[in-house]
Design a protein around this motif. Structure first.
Motif, mmCIF file in Angstrom:
data_model
loop_
_atom_site.group_PDB
_atom_site.id
_atom_site.type_symbol
_atom_site.label_atom_id
_atom_site.label_comp_id
_atom_site.label_asym_id
_atom_site.label_seq_id
_atom_site.Cartn_x
_atom_site.Cartn_y
_atom_site.Cartn_z
ATOM 1 N N LEU A 105 20.814 49.274 72.399
ATOM 2 C CA LEU A 105 20.161 50.378 71.270
ATOM 3 C C LEU A 105 19.832 49.329 70.031
ATOM 4 C CD1 LEU A 105 21.796 53.337 72.201
ATOM 5 C CD2 LEU A 105 19.589 52.643 72.976
ATOM 6 N N LEU A 106 20.198 48.330 70.045
ATOM 7 C CA LEU A 106 20.097 47.538 68.625
ATOM 8 C C LEU A 106 18.914 47.651 68.144
ATOM 9 C CD1 LEU A 106 21.450 45.778 66.289
ATOM 10 C CD2 LEU A 106 20.753 43.664 67.449
ATOM 11 N N ASN A 107 18.587 47.992 66.877
ATOM 12 C CA ASN A 107 17.300 47.968 66.037
ATOM 13 C C ASN A 107 17.499 47.732 64.643
ATOM 14 O OD1 ASN A 107 15.152 49.166 64.577
ATOM 15 N ND2 ASN A 107 14.262 49.732 66.717
ATOM 16 N N VAL A 108 17.277 46.398 64.048
ATOM 17 C CA VAL A 108 17.447 46.169 62.809
ATOM 18 C C VAL A 108 17.012 47.161 61.663
ATOM 19 C CG1 VAL A 108 17.888 43.529 63.336
ATOM 20 C CG2 VAL A 108 15.717 44.324 62.833
ATOM 21 N N ASP A 109 15.541 47.519 62.015
ATOM 22 C CA ASP A 109 14.816 48.312 61.089
ATOM 23 C C ASP A 109 15.592 49.839 60.896
ATOM 24 O OD1 ASP A 109 12.780 46.747 60.728
ATOM 25 O OD2 ASP A 109 11.653 47.458 62.487
ATOM 26 N N HIS A 110 16.317 50.222 62.169
ATOM 27 C CA HIS A 110 17.217 51.314 62.019
ATOM 28 C C HIS A 110 18.227 51.077 61.114
ATOM 29 C CE1 HIS A 110 14.980 53.586 65.919
ATOM 30 N NE2 HIS A 110 14.179 53.345 64.622
ATOM 31 N N LEU B 215 20.632 61.055 60.891
ATOM 32 C CA LEU B 215 21.907 60.009 60.573
ATOM 33 C C LEU B 215 22.300 59.613 61.877
ATOM 34 C CD1 LEU B 215 24.058 58.968 58.844
ATOM 35 C CD2 LEU B 215 25.227 61.233 58.992
ATOM 36 N N LEU B 216 22.523 60.660 62.812
ATOM 37 C CA LEU B 216 23.280 60.068 64.188
ATOM 38 C C LEU B 216 22.203 59.693 65.112
ATOM 39 C CD1 LEU B 216 25.088 63.837 64.916
ATOM 40 C CD2 LEU B 216 26.077 61.580 64.123
ATOM 41 N N LYS B 217 20.870 59.727 65.082
ATOM 42 C CA LYS B 217 20.221 59.094 65.892
ATOM 43 C C LYS B 217 20.118 57.680 65.285
ATOM 44 C CE LYS B 217 16.229 60.858 67.048
ATOM 45 N NZ LYS B 217 14.784 61.742 66.864
ATOM 46 N N LEU B 218 20.232 57.408 63.904
ATOM 47 C CA LEU B 218 19.869 55.804 63.584
ATOM 48 C C LEU B 218 21.462 55.232 63.744
ATOM 49 C CD1 LEU B 218 18.379 56.418 59.970
ATOM 50 C CD2 LEU B 218 17.372 55.392 61.886
#
Length: 308
Positions: free
Chosen positions: A262-267, A247-250
């Motif tokens: 760090l933007l990552n749409v999959d995450h 949860l925290l990593k996402l």
């Protein structure tokens, strides 16, 4: 986003009657995050308790520390002995015999000091002392990272990974070097070194038992060195693998610093799908992934946002 964090007492984190359970009855998407620094402490403690010789080492070490820290006068006696020893070594290049065993202020201090000295001047004590110094040296960086006031969770989780890698390297390559150093220390302080090829004997006095199937070196290499490291890696794996870590990593992808580096749409999609499913039904998730794709293409390259 919702979350709650508190200590690890059962009345707080209990999944049936604890405070965590009461929150979850109201909202199943409120996630409990257990203090990472305390997780590491529990991992170190649990690993130390699983191997008998390691547990005995810390028990003896605790007694030695209590002996020295019990009264300020003992601190003074120890410091005085150390000053005299240093001065003597400078003058003669030899060790002085003045210590708490001979010069303690009372019979009880001299007796306790004598017992502590016997324990400290054993190969077993010296070996485990240096082994734990190695292990805790490797985990120290992670320990400090997890206690930072402003915790970078991604860096901390990377540190968990590198800590486990360093422990595996120590496991595979570190025994011979450690043993060599321990032998040097034993020679310096006149501590008896057991024959590594001899059959290992456990216990003392009448309870001594020969184990003809293993040697002394086998005992220290596998039953102590390898076992201690394996237990440590096992505990780190168990303590840092739950949903709270994911949860925290996402969640870190929502960090706005450095232009949403760090933007990552999959995450983000995974965060909504797995952890906030009450807020995102299947149709909403479909819209979300489309919106995120537009955002990634539009905002990052739009001239209006270049100076943000």
């Amino acid at each position: 986003m919702r979350g709650h964090g508190y200590d690890g007492a059962i009345n707080m984190r209990g999944s049936w009657n604890g405070l965590q359970a009461l929150f979850l009855k109201d909202c199943s998407c409120v996630y409990y995050v257990y203090c990472f620094a305390h997780r590491l402490q529990l991992a170190l403690t649990a690993a130390a308790e699983k191997e008998v010789s390691i547990w005995l080492f810390f028990s003896k070490l605790n007694s030695i520390c209590n002996l020295i820290n019990g009264y300020p006068k003992r601190h003074g006696e120890l410091h005085s002995a150390q000053r005299i020893e240093v001065a003597h070594m400078i003058a003669t290049a030899e060790r002085d015999t003045k210590n708490m065993v001979n010069d303690g202020a009372s019979n009880s201090i001299r007796g306790e000091a004598s017992g502590a000295l016997i324990e400290m001047k054993s190969f077993d004590f010296i070996f485990i002392l240096h082994l734990m110094h190695k292990i805790m040296g490797i985990t120290n960086l992670l320990c400090r990272a997890l206690q930072e006031k402003s915790l970078d969770i991604l860096s901390a989780m990377d540190c968990v990974s590198t800590t486990k890698t360093s422990l595996r390297t120590l496991r595979e390559e570190g025994f011979d070097l450690l043993l060599s150093h321990v032998k040097e220390v034993c020679v310096k302080y006149d501590i008896e070194i057991p024959h590594m090829e001899a059959h290992y004997k456990s216990g003392t006095d009448r309870s001594c038992q020969h184990n003809d199937s293993i040697t002394v070196e086998h005992h220290y290499r596998f039953d102590v060195f390898t076992a201690a490291i394996d237990f440590q890696i096992e505990e780190l794996n168990n303590r840092f693998k739950d949903d709270a870590v994911e949860l925290l990593k996402l969640s870190c992808v929502l960090e706005s610093k450095e232009n949403f580096k760090l933007l990552n749409v999959d995450h983000i999609y995974r965060l909504a799908e797995k952890f906030y499913y009450l807020d995102f039904d299947s149709q909403y998730l479909h819209h979300l992934i489309m919106q995120l794709d537009h955002y990634r293409l539009d905002v990052a390259g739009h001239e209006s946002f270049q100076n943000l």
